[in-house]
Motif scaffolding. Sequence first.
Motif, mmCIF file in Angstrom:
data_model
loop_
_atom_site.group_PDB
_atom_site.id
_atom_site.type_symbol
_atom_site.label_atom_id
_atom_site.label_comp_id
_atom_site.label_asym_id
_atom_site.label_seq_id
_atom_site.Cartn_x
_atom_site.Cartn_y
_atom_site.Cartn_z
ATOM 1 N N LEU A 179 8.813 0.266 8.358
ATOM 2 C CA LEU A 179 7.353 -0.432 7.813
ATOM 3 C C LEU A 179 7.122 -1.241 9.144
ATOM 4 C CD1 LEU A 179 7.871 -1.602 4.278
ATOM 5 C CD2 LEU A 179 6.476 0.264 5.093
ATOM 6 N N ALA A 182 5.827 0.772 11.984
ATOM 7 C CA ALA A 182 4.288 0.848 11.526
ATOM 8 C C ALA A 182 3.515 -0.060 11.966
ATOM 9 C CB ALA A 182 4.273 1.156 10.019
ATOM 10 N N GLU A 183 4.172 -1.361 11.512
ATOM 11 C CA GLU A 183 3.454 -2.778 12.011
ATOM 12 C C GLU A 183 3.014 -2.869 13.473
ATOM 13 O OE1 GLU A 183 3.948 -7.489 11.281
ATOM 14 O OE2 GLU A 183 5.212 -6.040 10.353
ATOM 15 N N MET A 185 3.336 -0.324 15.543
ATOM 16 C CA MET A 185 2.318 0.458 16.129
ATOM 17 C C MET A 185 0.807 0.202 15.762
ATOM 18 S SD MET A 185 3.979 4.431 15.340
ATOM 19 C CE MET A 185 4.951 3.850 14.159
ATOM 20 N N GLY A 186 0.715 -0.843 15.012
ATOM 21 C CA GLY A 186 -0.748 -1.439 14.837
ATOM 22 C C GLY A 186 -1.197 -0.979 13.249
ATOM 23 N N ALA A 187 -0.384 -0.497 12.469
ATOM 24 C CA ALA A 187 -0.848 -0.362 11.064
ATOM 25 C C ALA A 187 -0.996 -1.378 10.197
ATOM 26 C CB ALA A 187 0.346 0.683 10.383
ATOM 27 N N ARG A 190 -3.179 -1.512 4.476
ATOM 28 C CA ARG A 190 -4.112 -0.041 4.000
ATOM 29 C C ARG A 190 -3.473 0.975 4.557
ATOM 30 N NH1 ARG A 190 -8.360 2.722 5.342
ATOM 31 N NH2 ARG A 190 -8.331 1.551 7.439
ATOM 32 N N HIS A 191 -3.333 1.183 6.010
ATOM 33 C CA HIS A 191 -2.630 2.402 6.551
ATOM 34 C C HIS A 191 -1.466 2.736 5.942
ATOM 35 C CE1 HIS A 191 -5.264 1.107 10.233
ATOM 36 N NE2 HIS A 191 -5.787 2.010 9.750
ATOM 37 N N MET A 195 -0.939 6.283 4.426
ATOM 38 C CA MET A 195 -0.475 7.161 5.159
ATOM 39 C C MET A 195 1.050 7.057 5.321
ATOM 40 S SD MET A 195 -2.766 6.423 8.453
ATOM 41 C CE MET A 195 -2.046 7.279 9.542
ATOM 42 N N LEU A 196 1.496 6.161 4.437
ATOM 43 C CA LEU A 196 3.091 6.153 4.313
ATOM 44 C C LEU A 196 3.520 6.160 2.969
ATOM 45 C CD1 LEU A 196 4.329 3.703 7.016
ATOM 46 C CD2 LEU A 196 4.387 6.268 7.062
ATOM 47 N N PRO A 199 2.112 9.466 0.473
ATOM 48 C CA PRO A 199 2.704 10.541 0.979
ATOM 49 C C PRO A 199 4.305 10.665 0.421
ATOM 50 C CG PRO A 199 1.438 9.976 2.846
ATOM 51 C CD PRO A 199 1.471 8.895 1.708
#
Lengths: 297, 356
Positions: A179, A182-183, A185-187, A190-191, A195-196, A199
């Motif tokens: 997580l 992801a953060e 990377m700019g998520a 909502r992403h 997206m994680l 799925p």
Amino acid sequence: MRLSAVLLFSPAIALSIVAVLYPLATSIYISLHDLDTTGSGWIFVGLKHYNEMLLNRFFYQSLMISVVYTVLSVFSSLLLGVLTALLLRQLVRGHRFVETLFMIPLAVSPILGGIVWSPPAVWDDLNSFIHYAFRLPFIDVTDPVIYFPIMVLSEAWLWSPLFMLATLVILEGFPKDGLEAAEAMGASSRHILTMLYLPAVFRSRVIAMLVALKSVDFFRSFEIPFAWSFWVRESQLGAPTDTLSLMLFKMLLTPSTGSGIPISYISAVSTALMAVSLVVSLLIYRQLARIWGGVMG
Amino acid sequence: MVRIVLDGVSKAFGRTTVLKDVSLDVKDGEFFTILGPSGSGKTTILRLIAGLEKPDRGSIYFDGEEVTNLPAKDRNVSMIFQSLALYPHLTVFENIAFPLKIRKTPENILKKTVKEVASLLRIEHLLNRNVPSLSGGERQRVAIARALVYRPRVFLMDEPLTGLEPSFRQELRQEIKNMQRATGITTVYVTHDQLEAFSLADRVALLHEGVIQDVGEPWQIYEKPGNLWAAKFVGDTPLNLFDGSVSTVGGTVSVFIQELGLHVTIDEAIKTSVNGYVRVAIRPEAFRVVEKDSRVKGVVVSREVLGDRIVYIVDVGGCKITVKTSVDHVIPVGERINIDVDRARIMLFDREGRAV
């Protein structure tokens, strides 16, 4: 195999033979015979009853109803379960309490699923409320278009906690550094959800297994259709409530002319139902494991 | 490409202070490593730069623009975690495409970019595989590909090579270095492994108990460390430490090392700052075994062959010193030897351990 091993296993084997194999074999045996009314016992008739089944329009109708009922029930239980799990995770406090509250349906008898949302229980109150609060006409609950979805949602009410629990376990096991990565990377949240989290849930083997398991369960569904056939006064064969299980039950209650209870025919249908359930569950699991599990390894 | 400045950054978790007044200036396009023992606060510095933590005090700037309170997702940095933090339920392709999808990259460009990065890292054949089926090195490459694919402003790496086989680490180290050169992305790399820190870095910062001990190019850190702790921390053989007294003999200022019976001429300015006493540190390889007669003489007490180097323990008048030489001189234990010192490599520290 060593004798001690055989001895240790023998109670289990004996129990399986008595409790599983014997009734199963009897059922298959009966499905291949006719009861002679003159009293001379069972007469072998081969696949006569299976043939009868394949020619019976009630059978096809119930099969169709069962399939539709299964698909809708699995879909709505899964959706509702995942949704409640995601909402539960938004709670800052009282997480455990609400979780337990949501799990209560799992503990009740399935027949309650057919009662709680029925006209005498919640439905009439709801109907009145809608009528007086929004000045809408009363909803005719005896219309299949209305009650069939309510039956499906009752199943979802009963079984979505199972999917909720599985989803919660999967999400809680999601790696924390994943997580954070992801953060970084700019998520946005909502992403992370789309997206994680989703799925991770829909590709998990646990969910695949539950879907397969519940598909078979819904395919054999009896309690809720049974309760609703009472509420909407659909006691005759061929009603829109009649899943395969309910159809068999009704046949037991409504003897056909002449030969009493068509026990051989019922045996034939139930044997076929079992075979179909087994094959379908295996196929569903295999398929899901291939599509979803392909990624999970 | 960005210059990163940390200005007086402090951070505590509960009652534990992790970073104390840390100031760093990472130049644009630089490969900067932070070297320190575990628990020194290395990872916290990375997390602060990434925006995953906020400092209690101090500020962080990217190209002069303050980012101290900017959320991680708006900083356009990429971070490779020690665990790599790949997503096990996504394929390799989906893992690498993740940051591009967030940036709403059109499908055709996304596919092309992922393939390009994958071929750069030689993992094109793995794109449809699932993460759990990959080997350690393959996962490593996937993590690097995912970090590179969206051209971040800053590249942060937290001990990404830990847990890999030594031979493989060297190969990947080289690849990481090449990758950084090719892209020119400012990189901060954290490790507890000296070899890794020194071989990768343009500049190294040494961190100990949340305090920056020294910053400089690898050779500087090794040959001219800022303090005694830094001098002791780097290097793979123990440092030789002596007490030295500073005196003026005939107009020249020198340090006398009693254990070696050696006078070393020093700069006059040092004398005033040390008040008569210095700690003298000599790296084992600054000693040389020589044929000709020399001031320092000793007897070989023990020998340890390290492959390409040999470490001798030598008794010099009752004082044991460590000498490291190449394998050309294999000297039997018990032999008397003459030792010379490379005077340029002698390090001096004051009572507080500061380099003088």
